[in-house]
Design a protein around this motif. Sequence first.
Motif, PDB file in Angstrom:
ATOM      1  N   GLN A  31       0.831  -1.200   0.000  1.00  0.00           N
ATOM      2  CA  GLN A  31       0.000   0.000   0.000  1.00  0.00           C
ATOM      3  C   GLN A  31       0.866   1.252   0.000  1.00  0.00           C
ATOM      4  OE1 GLN A  31      -2.325   0.551   3.539  1.00  0.00           O
ATOM      5  NE2 GLN A  31      -3.351   2.388   2.772  1.00  0.00           N
ATOM      6  N   ALA A  32       1.867   1.285   0.874  1.00  0.00           N
ATOM      7  CA  ALA A  32       2.725   2.466   0.974  1.00  0.00           C
ATOM      8  C   ALA A  32       3.514   2.688  -0.308  1.00  0.00           C
ATOM      9  CB  ALA A  32       3.672   2.321   2.165  1.00  0.00           C
ATOM     10  N   THR A  33       4.052   1.627  -0.873  1.00  0.00           N
ATOM     11  CA  THR A  33       4.843   1.790  -2.094  1.00  0.00           C
ATOM     12  C   THR A  33       3.964   2.169  -3.287  1.00  0.00           C
ATOM     13  OG1 THR A  33       4.763  -0.615  -2.481  1.00  0.00           O
ATOM     14  CG2 THR A  33       6.698   0.265  -1.337  1.00  0.00           C
ATOM     15  N   ALA A  34       2.697   1.775  -3.250  1.00  0.00           N
ATOM     16  CA  ALA A  34       1.775   2.191  -4.314  1.00  0.00           C
ATOM     17  C   ALA A  34       1.612   3.707  -4.325  1.00  0.00           C
ATOM     18  CB  ALA A  34       0.417   1.522  -4.130  1.00  0.00           C
ATOM     19  N   TYR A  35       1.802   4.336  -3.157  1.00  0.00           N
ATOM     20  CA  TYR A  35       1.765   5.798  -3.050  1.00  0.00           C
ATOM     21  C   TYR A  35       3.168   6.391  -3.140  1.00  0.00           C
ATOM     22  CZ  TYR A  35      -3.187   5.842  -1.833  1.00  0.00           C
ATOM     23  OH  TYR A  35      -4.569   5.732  -1.864  1.00  0.00           O
ATOM     24  N   HIS A  36       4.126   5.581  -3.590  1.00  0.00           N
ATOM     25  CA  HIS A  36       5.507   6.017  -3.828  1.00  0.00           C
ATOM     26  C   HIS A  36       6.230   6.411  -2.545  1.00  0.00           C
ATOM     27  CE1 HIS A  36       4.414   5.894  -8.040  1.00  0.00           C
ATOM     28  NE2 HIS A  36       3.413   6.737  -7.808  1.00  0.00           N
ATOM     29  N   LEU A  37       5.873   5.779  -1.437  1.00  0.00           N
ATOM     30  CA  LEU A  37       6.602   6.003  -0.193  1.00  0.00           C
ATOM     31  C   LEU A  37       7.825   5.087  -0.130  1.00  0.00           C
ATOM     32  CD1 LEU A  37       3.860   7.371   0.624  1.00  0.00           C
ATOM     33  CD2 LEU A  37       4.366   6.607   2.955  1.00  0.00           C
ATOM     34  N   TYR A  38       8.890   5.624   0.404  1.00  0.00           N
ATOM     35  CA  TYR A  38      10.088   4.856   0.741  1.00  0.00           C
ATOM     36  C   TYR A  38       9.772   4.125   2.048  1.00  0.00           C
ATOM     37  CZ  TYR A  38      15.167   4.181   1.606  1.00  0.00           C
ATOM     38  OH  TYR A  38      16.411   3.665   1.831  1.00  0.00           O
ATOM     39  N   VAL A  39       9.939   2.798   2.067  1.00  0.00           N
ATOM     40  CA  VAL A  39       9.584   2.010   3.248  1.00  0.00           C
ATOM     41  C   VAL A  39      10.829   1.333   3.813  1.00  0.00           C
ATOM     42  CG1 VAL A  39       8.177   0.141   4.181  1.00  0.00           C
ATOM     43  CG2 VAL A  39       7.268   1.575   2.346  1.00  0.00           C
ATOM     44  N   HIS A  40      11.115   1.609   5.085  1.00  0.00           N
ATOM     45  CA  HIS A  40      12.250   1.005   5.780  1.00  0.00           C
ATOM     46  C   HIS A  40      11.744  -0.005   6.805  1.00  0.00           C
ATOM     47  CE1 HIS A  40      16.357   0.860   7.446  1.00  0.00           C
ATOM     48  NE2 HIS A  40      15.750   0.697   8.614  1.00  0.00           N
ATOM     49  N   LEU A  41      12.400  -1.158   6.877  1.00  0.00           N
ATOM     50  CA  LEU A  41      12.041  -2.198   7.834  1.00  0.00           C
ATOM     51  C   LEU A  41      13.095  -2.253   8.936  1.00  0.00           C
ATOM     52  CD1 LEU A  41      11.148  -5.064   5.300  1.00  0.00           C
ATOM     53  CD2 LEU A  41       9.604  -3.346   6.278  1.00  0.00           C
ATOM     54  N   PHE A  42      12.695  -1.904  10.148  1.00  0.00           N
ATOM     55  CA  PHE A  42      13.628  -1.985  11.269  1.00  0.00           C
ATOM     56  C   PHE A  42      13.826  -3.450  11.678  1.00  0.00           C
ATOM     57  CE2 PHE A  42      12.972   2.576  12.479  1.00  0.00           C
ATOM     58  CZ  PHE A  42      14.309   2.900  12.604  1.00  0.00           C
ATOM     59  N   GLY A  43      15.087  -3.883  11.688  1.00  0.00           N
ATOM     60  CA  GLY A  43      15.439  -5.183  12.245  1.00  0.00           C
ATOM     61  C   GLY A  43      14.938  -6.382  11.475  1.00  0.00           C
ATOM     62  N   ILE A  44      14.654  -6.236  10.194  1.00  0.00           N
ATOM     63  CA  ILE A  44      14.220  -7.371   9.374  1.00  0.00           C
ATOM     64  C   ILE A  44      15.237  -7.597   8.266  1.00  0.00           C
ATOM     65  CG2 ILE A  44      12.481  -8.237   7.764  1.00  0.00           C
ATOM     66  CD1 ILE A  44      10.357  -6.807   9.298  1.00  0.00           C
ATOM     67  N   THR A  45      15.889  -8.755   8.292  1.00  0.00           N
ATOM     68  CA  THR A  45      16.836  -9.092   7.230  1.00  0.00           C
ATOM     69  C   THR A  45      16.666 -10.534   6.765  1.00  0.00           C
ATOM     70  OG1 THR A  45      18.499  -9.548   8.950  1.00  0.00           O
ATOM     71  CG2 THR A  45      18.616  -7.400   7.838  1.00  0.00           C
TER      72      THR A  45
ATOM     73  N   LEU B 235      12.493 -10.367   2.701  1.00  0.00           N
ATOM     74  CA  LEU B 235      12.998  -9.272   1.879  1.00  0.00           C
ATOM     75  C   LEU B 235      12.686  -9.486   0.408  1.00  0.00           C
ATOM     76  CD1 LEU B 235      16.508  -8.525   3.450  1.00  0.00           C
ATOM     77  CD2 LEU B 235      14.289  -7.486   3.981  1.00  0.00           C
ATOM     78  N   VAL B 236      12.790 -10.719  -0.057  1.00  0.00           N
ATOM     79  CA  VAL B 236      12.550 -10.998  -1.471  1.00  0.00           C
ATOM     80  C   VAL B 236      11.085 -10.761  -1.832  1.00  0.00           C
ATOM     81  CG1 VAL B 236      12.468 -12.854  -3.184  1.00  0.00           C
ATOM     82  CG2 VAL B 236      14.481 -12.575  -1.758  1.00  0.00           C
ATOM     83  N   GLY B 237      10.166 -11.116  -0.939  1.00  0.00           N
ATOM     84  CA  GLY B 237       8.748 -10.988  -1.244  1.00  0.00           C
ATOM     85  C   GLY B 237       8.156  -9.640  -0.926  1.00  0.00           C
ATOM     86  N   CYS B 238       8.911  -8.782  -0.253  1.00  0.00           N
ATOM     87  CA  CYS B 238       8.375  -7.507   0.244  1.00  0.00           C
ATOM     88  C   CYS B 238       9.040  -6.349  -0.502  1.00  0.00           C
ATOM     89  CB  CYS B 238       8.664  -7.403   1.744  1.00  0.00           C
ATOM     90  SG  CYS B 238       7.984  -5.956   2.531  1.00  0.00           S
ATOM     91  N   PRO B 239       8.252  -5.437  -1.092  1.00  0.00           N
ATOM     92  CA  PRO B 239       8.842  -4.357  -1.887  1.00  0.00           C
ATOM     93  C   PRO B 239       9.339  -3.174  -1.060  1.00  0.00           C
ATOM     94  CG  PRO B 239       6.474  -4.162  -1.955  1.00  0.00           C
ATOM     95  CD  PRO B 239       6.778  -5.406  -1.127  1.00  0.00           C
ATOM     96  N   ALA B 240       9.854  -3.443   0.140  1.00  0.00           N
ATOM     97  CA  ALA B 240      10.425  -2.360   0.945  1.00  0.00           C
ATOM     98  C   ALA B 240      11.669  -1.808   0.257  1.00  0.00           C
ATOM     99  CB  ALA B 240      10.769  -2.870   2.338  1.00  0.00           C
ATOM    100  N   THR B 241      12.010  -0.582   0.579  1.00  0.00           N
ATOM    101  CA  THR B 241      13.143   0.077  -0.049  1.00  0.00           C
ATOM    102  C   THR B 241      14.441  -0.179   0.702  1.00  0.00           C
ATOM    103  OG1 THR B 241      11.518   1.831  -0.423  1.00  0.00           O
ATOM    104  CG2 THR B 241      13.753   2.223  -1.187  1.00  0.00           C
ATOM    105  N   SER B 242      14.336  -0.355   2.030  1.00  0.00           N
ATOM    106  CA  SER B 242      15.540  -0.575   2.830  1.00  0.00           C
ATOM    107  C   SER B 242      15.187  -1.296   4.114  1.00  0.00           C
ATOM    108  CB  SER B 242      16.246   0.756   3.145  1.00  0.00           C
ATOM    109  OG  SER B 242      15.443   1.563   3.990  1.00  0.00           O
ATOM    110  N   CYS B 243      16.224  -1.776   4.781  1.00  0.00           N
ATOM    111  CA  CYS B 243      16.076  -2.412   6.093  1.00  0.00           C
ATOM    112  C   CYS B 243      17.396  -2.223   6.825  1.00  0.00           C
ATOM    113  CB  CYS B 243      15.733  -3.897   5.949  1.00  0.00           C
ATOM    114  SG  CYS B 243      17.034  -4.875   5.154  1.00  0.00           S
TER     115      CYS B 243
END
Length: 291
Positions: free
Chosen positions: A164-178, A183-191
């Motif tokens: 949802q967030a990336t559909a609105y062009h938000l940069y999404v960071h995941l704290f403590g997830i590696t 990571l492969v299935g999730c379109p987050a920008t960073s972690c």
Amino acid sequence: MDIYLSSPAEAALDEVLERAPGTKLNVLLTIADMPSDLEAYFTRYDSIINQVALDCGMFSKNNSNLDITTQQLFNKHATHLKYNRDRYKLAFSFDQSFEPDGFEINQVHLARLESRGIENITPVVHNLRNFEVNAFIRKGHTSIAIGRQEGKTNPELLFPKVFQATAYHLYVHLFGITDFNLLVGCPATSCDSKSWLDDAKTGVVRYWNPANPGENKTDVLYFPDKQGKTKPSTQVYTEYEQLDEFKRFIGNYGLKIQDLNGLEGGMYRQFLGMMYYRTLEDVVTELHRKN
């Protein structure tokens, strides 16, 4: 996908300078434990640092014996960002509460930072089940971070909010997830990761083995400090079938297998941990690009 290494010791970064000078790392610093001389830090490690993010330090405060009050920590974070915001790719808001109902108090701190003229602050979501992500989208934020909360690594909870967030062009960071599969299935920008440090302290080295089948080519080796000691979900290095290939790999960095043994090998294990997550960063980025 950018993977930030959480607060690496300068001795570990010195190993990178010496053994892998062409490497570019993303580094997460915390205002609770900044380098003693920040200018000297950035000057010394400029050649191996790609991007830097800044955390507000509440995680460190809650999990260690820091002699600082919450208000003092906020003031330190706000003052530093006031004069150094341009140093950081990401600057996280001051999330005093990690509780699922802590949105309001965290919003107060976010507003206080913005009132000081600090721009592009990344708010931290501590409840994926309620309105928080929607609220930050409506407020026009360009980035969010997914912080500590129960069930955060459940794909059924995490993935829809990130999509949802990336559909609105938000940069999404995941704290403590590696975790590779997340990571492969999730379109987050960073972690970010402290796993490389935790691994090193417990005798673990993660090795990206190109010979392994499938997408995740990680082998997890264990270097026990006592003979006969084992660790769940790892392979004792002496029993590793591809030990010769691993030896050749670490030899590229001027290391020998005996360098990784025992407590004295901790720094070299930290170095290899950083190299592993740097490789993982490229692998996940390429898989995201293909998908």
